[in-house]
Motif scaffolding. Sequence first.
Motif, short mmCIF file in Angstrom:
data_model
loop_
_atom_site.label_atom_id
_atom_site.label_comp_id
_atom_site.label_asym_id
_atom_site.label_seq_id
_atom_site.Cartn_x
_atom_site.Cartn_y
_atom_site.Cartn_z
N ALA A 7 4.19 1.48 -10.42
CA ALA A 7 3.73 0.11 -10.72
C ALA A 7 3.74 -0.78 -9.48
N PRO A 8 4.87 -0.87 -8.71
CA PRO A 8 4.82 -1.68 -7.50
C PRO A 8 3.84 -1.12 -6.47
N ARG A 9 3.67 0.19 -6.45
CA ARG A 9 2.71 0.79 -5.53
C ARG A 9 1.30 0.30 -5.85
N ASP A 10 0.93 0.27 -7.17
CA ASP A 10 -0.40 -0.22 -7.57
C ASP A 10 -0.59 -1.70 -7.21
N GLU A 11 0.48 -2.49 -7.37
CA GLU A 11 0.39 -3.89 -7.03
C GLU A 11 0.13 -4.07 -5.54
N LEU A 12 0.78 -3.24 -4.70
CA LEU A 12 0.54 -3.31 -3.27
C LEU A 12 -0.89 -2.92 -2.92
N SER A 62 8.67 5.75 -11.43
CA SER A 62 8.73 4.31 -11.78
C SER A 62 8.25 3.43 -10.63
N LEU A 63 8.12 3.99 -9.43
CA LEU A 63 7.62 3.22 -8.29
C LEU A 63 6.09 3.09 -8.30
N LEU A 102 5.93 4.26 -0.09
CA LEU A 102 6.09 4.54 -1.53
C LEU A 102 5.38 5.82 -1.93
#
Length: 577
Positions: free
Chosen positions: A273-278, A270-271, A261
């Motif tokens: 947010a999922p990057r931070d979650e990972l 927009s990627l 990512l």
Amino acid sequence: MIRRLEIRGLVVIERAELEPGPGLTAITGETGAGKTVVAQALSLLIGGQADSKGVRPGAKHALVEATLALPSGFWDDLDDDDPAKELRELVDDETEVVVAQRVPAEGRSRALLDGQTVTRAAAGNVAGKLIRFSSQHEGRRLVAGATQLAVLDAFAGTEVVSGAKRLTALRRQLRALDRAMVAAKDRRDAAERQRAALEDLVAAVDGAGLDIDEERDLRAERARLMHADRLAQAAQTAAEALAPESGDGARELIGAALHALDVVLDVDPSLQAPRDELLALESQVQETSSTIRGYLASLDAQPGRLAEVEERLSIYHQLGRRYGPTIEEVLARADDARASLAELDAGDGADDELAAEHLQVATQARELAAQLHAARAEAAPRLEVAVTAELAELAMASATVRVELVSDASDPPLDRAVLWLRANPGLPEAPLADVASGGELSRVLLALHGVAAAAEPGVTWVFDEVDSGVGGVTATAVAAKLQALAQNRQVIVITHLPQVAALAERHYRLIKGVDADGRATTEIASVEGDELVDELCRMLGAAPSDEGARRHAEELLERRTQVASKPGRTRKAAKPK
């Protein structure tokens, strides 16, 4: 004073209302008409025992309700421990209250004051302060020593009456202290016999250092240590899955996803947010992996720990089996043992405190008993003179009364009063129960009440056939005495004597009948004029058409008018409402 009395659903009375008013009110009726029911209603009003058997068949409940006029200062004069005292805050008008006793056919009875539920004792005390009830059965109670002492106390004055109540309370306190001293001695004796066992219990518990939380933790730790191999295998597998020593695990796979990512974030933000979650997930996996590997290390670092836990738990088990079974019970027993040992160590100190309190109360009781005895001894001759004078007005001019006051050997001494009566000259005097006939007993009772009434001008007196066993000239004397009692107070008399009924300022007649369901019923009607003459004829044993009986009845009524018109009488005869 009773301003209004209502009776509903009581035995034969479906509904009846009376307004006695001041002066003398007579209630009459044929035998079986229900005069006793009226007496029962008045008894209920002053706190008499409620009985559901008295509820009229077909009625859901019986109700006795009275509107009572209160004298000035009524609430202020109540004793602090009087149950009626707490009712003051419930009333809006301190000069009048409505007291009611409700007896259901099923369930518990209720007492009401101004429509609010109160205790039967409190409501009964309010009415009882205003109403003195004298029934035809009271003569039998008059022969009891306690009753005769109460009569003497009432004559001696309110200070003696209140003093007698205080002395009774002190006697109760002394009996309670006696029981407490005996119980304390029994406890000490039992503890002394068990001292060694109590000391062993306390020493064992204190030496073991028992703790409820520790026992719980030890049991949990033992379960963990007993399954250490399974736990280690599970932890090792989990640790390898998260972060193996070689190869890719969850942590490495999450890292690869992050890298994938990171290289395209500039193309599509927009990627982010999922990057931070990972990233957060990678950190959590790392932390969890470290925790599990630390757990593995702790399992390897505790050789011999299971034996230590088992040894410690065996102490809990032994003490629980001996004193428990639970540790909570062991600790509670140890606390009780310490208290018992402390009481033993206090020795005579606790006894001394109880003994000192007992001595203080006993001294107060002896002093008060002596004061009461002196006051009673002073009042006894005056009571003799007053009652003898009353009897002279009741056609017992030759009768004399003597009041004997004796004390027993108890500590403090207990007074007892005995009324001795010489009904006729030349006869020996004897205790009232031995010499008085039914008629004489009725007159003695009326004489005593006459003396008592003089000290309570604001109280309503209710006489239930106190003229029982009286007739002829004596009946006229009794009637005159009852009318004299009613000069400055309200008097209600349930009577069978026409001489008494004729002098009443209000007259209520009980009339027997049968209701629509075939049940016996009684109505209570106010009578005057020709109806009153008819009732007096019936009481004379004649028909209303008997001219001689009517003349006699009219003559009896004329006596009421003559007495009412004499100088000094402040109230004229009133017609019933």
